[in-house]
Design a protein around this motif. Structure first.
Motif, PDB file in Angstrom:
ATOM      1  N   GLU A  60      84.582 141.862 106.311  1.00  0.00           N
ATOM      2  CA  GLU A  60      85.749 142.043 107.164  1.00  0.00           C
ATOM      3  C   GLU A  60      86.878 142.739 106.389  1.00  0.00           C
ATOM      4  O   GLU A  60      87.583 143.585 106.948  1.00  0.00           O
ATOM      5  N   ALA A  61      87.028 142.412 105.136  1.00  0.00           N
ATOM      6  CA  ALA A  61      88.058 143.063 104.317  1.00  0.00           C
ATOM      7  C   ALA A  61      87.782 144.555 104.192  1.00  0.00           C
ATOM      8  O   ALA A  61      88.697 145.383 104.308  1.00  0.00           O
ATOM      9  N   GLU A  62      86.533 144.913 103.949  1.00  0.00           N
ATOM     10  CA  GLU A  62      86.186 146.331 103.829  1.00  0.00           C
ATOM     11  C   GLU A  62      86.453 147.061 105.147  1.00  0.00           C
ATOM     12  O   GLU A  62      86.967 148.191 105.155  1.00  0.00           O
ATOM     13  N   ALA A  63      86.114 146.426 106.260  1.00  0.00           N
ATOM     14  CA  ALA A  63      86.328 147.051 107.565  1.00  0.00           C
ATOM     15  C   ALA A  63      87.809 147.274 107.831  1.00  0.00           C
ATOM     16  O   ALA A  63      88.209 148.322 108.351  1.00  0.00           O
ATOM     17  N   ARG A  64      88.639 146.311 107.461  1.00  0.00           N
ATOM     18  CA  ARG A  64      90.072 146.436 107.715  1.00  0.00           C
ATOM     19  C   ARG A  64      90.760 147.373 106.725  1.00  0.00           C
ATOM     20  O   ARG A  64      91.868 147.843 106.982  1.00  0.00           O
ATOM     21  N   MET A  68      98.698 164.364 110.110  1.00  0.00           N
ATOM     22  CA  MET A  68      98.721 162.908 110.149  1.00  0.00           C
ATOM     23  C   MET A  68      98.777 162.427 111.596  1.00  0.00           C
ATOM     24  O   MET A  68      99.312 163.110 112.470  1.00  0.00           O
ATOM     25  N   ARG A  69      98.226 161.267 111.820  1.00  0.00           N
ATOM     26  CA  ARG A  69      98.262 160.659 113.139  1.00  0.00           C
ATOM     27  C   ARG A  69      98.417 159.150 112.986  1.00  0.00           C
ATOM     28  O   ARG A  69      98.427 158.626 111.873  1.00  0.00           O
ATOM     29  N   ALA A  70      98.556 158.467 114.109  1.00  0.00           N
ATOM     30  CA  ALA A  70      98.700 157.018 114.052  1.00  0.00           C
ATOM     31  C   ALA A  70      97.506 156.395 113.333  1.00  0.00           C
ATOM     32  O   ALA A  70      96.391 156.933 113.353  1.00  0.00           O
ATOM     33  N   LEU A  71      97.739 155.250 112.696  1.00  0.00           N
ATOM     34  CA  LEU A  71      96.684 154.581 111.952  1.00  0.00           C
ATOM     35  C   LEU A  71      95.552 154.161 112.891  1.00  0.00           C
ATOM     36  O   LEU A  71      95.794 153.583 113.955  1.00  0.00           O
ATOM     37  N   GLU A  72      94.336 154.458 112.504  1.00  0.00           N
ATOM     38  CA  GLU A  72      93.181 154.100 113.315  1.00  0.00           C
ATOM     39  C   GLU A  72      93.003 152.582 113.389  1.00  0.00           C
ATOM     40  O   GLU A  72      93.387 151.852 112.463  1.00  0.00           O
ATOM     41  N   THR A  73      92.417 152.114 114.454  1.00  0.00           N
ATOM     42  CA  THR A  73      91.985 150.724 114.505  1.00  0.00           C
ATOM     43  C   THR A  73      90.713 150.587 113.661  1.00  0.00           C
ATOM     44  O   THR A  73      90.094 151.592 113.265  1.00  0.00           O
ATOM     45  N   VAL A  74      90.310 149.351 113.428  1.00  0.00           N
ATOM     46  CA  VAL A  74      89.078 149.107 112.680  1.00  0.00           C
ATOM     47  C   VAL A  74      87.899 149.781 113.376  1.00  0.00           C
ATOM     48  O   VAL A  74      87.047 150.423 112.729  1.00  0.00           O
ATOM     49  N   GLU A  75      87.843 149.667 114.695  1.00  0.00           N
ATOM     50  CA  GLU A  75      86.726 150.228 115.451  1.00  0.00           C
ATOM     51  C   GLU A  75      86.717 151.756 115.399  1.00  0.00           C
ATOM     52  O   GLU A  75      85.643 152.381 115.272  1.00  0.00           O
ATOM     53  N   GLU A  76      87.884 152.369 115.493  1.00  0.00           N
ATOM     54  CA  GLU A  76      87.963 153.837 115.437  1.00  0.00           C
ATOM     55  C   GLU A  76      87.505 154.353 114.077  1.00  0.00           C
ATOM     56  O   GLU A  76      86.772 155.348 113.987  1.00  0.00           O
ATOM     57  N   ALA A 131      91.098 146.586 117.791  1.00  0.00           N
ATOM     58  CA  ALA A 131      91.591 147.093 119.067  1.00  0.00           C
ATOM     59  C   ALA A 131      92.009 145.983 120.018  1.00  0.00           C
ATOM     60  O   ALA A 131      92.886 146.176 120.859  1.00  0.00           O
ATOM     61  N   THR A 132      91.395 144.809 119.882  1.00  0.00           N
ATOM     62  CA  THR A 132      91.683 143.701 120.804  1.00  0.00           C
ATOM     63  C   THR A 132      92.904 142.886 120.397  1.00  0.00           C
ATOM     64  O   THR A 132      93.334 141.997 121.146  1.00  0.00           O
ATOM     65  N   GLU A 133      93.470 143.157 119.225  1.00  0.00           N
ATOM     66  CA  GLU A 133      94.595 142.358 118.734  1.00  0.00           C
ATOM     67  C   GLU A 133      95.912 142.828 119.336  1.00  0.00           C
ATOM     68  O   GLU A 133      96.066 144.010 119.674  1.00  0.00           O
ATOM     69  N   ALA A 134      96.852 141.920 119.458  1.00  0.00           N
ATOM     70  CA  ALA A 134      98.130 142.214 120.109  1.00  0.00           C
ATOM     71  C   ALA A 134      98.853 143.356 119.424  1.00  0.00           C
ATOM     72  O   ALA A 134      98.887 143.445 118.191  1.00  0.00           O
TER      73      ALA A 134
END
Length: 351
Positions: free
Chosen positions: A244-248, A265-273, A328-331
């Motif tokens: 999970e640490a590596e993914a984040r 540059m663009r907005a920071l990707e989510t873990v899934e992206e 992506a599912t986090e607030a």
């Protein structure tokens, strides 16, 4: 000095902005993290200064510091740092004198020499004129030290006479001034002025031992700081599992690789992206190189690496930049991964 105990923990926040997140939501997430850091007993919470970056919302440290001070009760709040060439010294002194009045005894003024942006933005920030001359950085630092003190500064006119200047009319305390840098220059200047110094290890990591050696070896004791005072910064992701640490960590690794390749540059990707994206040949070596310098793992693994880093370089404090990306599912107004990083580190270090 050396340390055999766990280092104190502090936080450096760039106010990351992820995909689909507004500035208001990013700031709300960071202020919530400042509250959590305060409750966890961390030592400081600093905001960086960067400009015109889609993934970074920390453009005005004094505004964010004021908001964080209002939401916390004991943690020191400050800048990591104010990029002084972008600002007139009197303006900086007045802002931080006001912050010291808002949160007496809790304000740090970290000052840097780099512009914190691209050349176009740098020119826009410096349209006020020669007060932003980089070559006058040492004098501007000394000007701020004088202006924020209760005694203020005295100007001497060439035609005769003097003029007293105070950043605030009746100061009873002053913000603690730190010099920041990732090269020999700021280390030597901090040593010559008897000021605390922070090496931006999270940004570069190269030249750390030399910079600390110069700072400690050339240090001139000051009344406020008889001995050299320093700590280190580090990029950190801690999670309940190493996977999970590596993914984040991957979204921030990819963002830094794009920055170093001078890509848009663009907005920071989510873990899934980030997990779904392709990593091309140019990005791979950059990501692998940064991964070796960043601290990524379980709470126990990250804490062990931080403790080793502190002992190796003789510091009793580490300022972590908690760079865990969001799922992506986090607030959108929360920052679960960054908060979990701090919680796990405190738990493992007993800080």
């Amino acid at each position: 000095m050396s340390t055999s105990t766990s280092p104190a923990l502090s936080v450096l926040d760039l106010v990351p902005v992820r995909t689909g997140q507004t500035s208001a939501q990013a700031v709300a997430a960071s202020l919530a993290l400042a509250e959590r850091a305060d409750a966890l007993g961390l030592r400081r919470y600093w905001f960086a200064e960067h400009h015109n970056m889609a993934s970074v919302g920390s453009t005005t440290p004094p505004v964010l510091i004021a908001a964080a001070a209002a939401r916390t009760s004991r943690i020191r709040v400050g800048s990591g740092g104010v990029m002084l060439p972008n600002h007139a010294p009197l303006v900086v002194a007045e802002q931080f004198a006001a912050l010291e009045a808002l949160a007496p005894g809790r304000v740090d003024l970290g000052i840097g020499r780099a512009p914190g942006s691209d050349p176009v933005i740098t020119q826009l920030l410096r349209m006020s004129g020669t007060s932003s001359d980089v070559e006058r950085f040492p004098q501007h630092v000394q000007d701020i030290l004088a202006l924020v003190s209760p005694e203020g500064a005295t100007l001497q006119f060439t035609s005769g006479g003097t003029y007293d200047v105070h950043a605030t009319p009746a100061a009873t305390g002053t913000p603690q001034v730190w010099l920041l840098g990732s090269s020999d220059y700021s280390a030597q200047l901090a040593a010559s002025l008897g000021l605390p110094y922070v090496f931006a290890n999270h940004f570069s990591g190269e030249g750390l031992e030399r910079a600390l050696g110069l700072y400690r070896g050339q240090y001139r004791p000051s009344e406020a700081h008889p001995e050299p005072v320093t700590f280190l910064t580090a990029n950190v992701v801690a999670a309940d599992t190493a996977e999970e640490a590596e993914a984040r960590a991957l979204p921030q690794l990819r963002a830094m690789a794009r920055l170093r390749l001078n890509r848009p540059m663009r907005a920071l990707e989510t873990v899934e992206e980030a997990a779904a994206a392709e990593i091309d040949d140019a990005m791979t070596p950059l990501i692998e190189g940064m991964r070796q310098r960043w601290i990524i793992g379980t709470g126990a693994q990250a804490a062990s690496e931080l403790q080793s880093l502190a002992q190796t370089h003789g510091v009793d404090e580490i300022m972590v930049s908690p760079i865990a990306a969001s799922r992506a599912t986090e607030a959108l107004d929360g920052t679960d991964g960054r908060a979990r990083t701090l919680e796990l580190l405190v738990e493992a270090l007993g800080a």
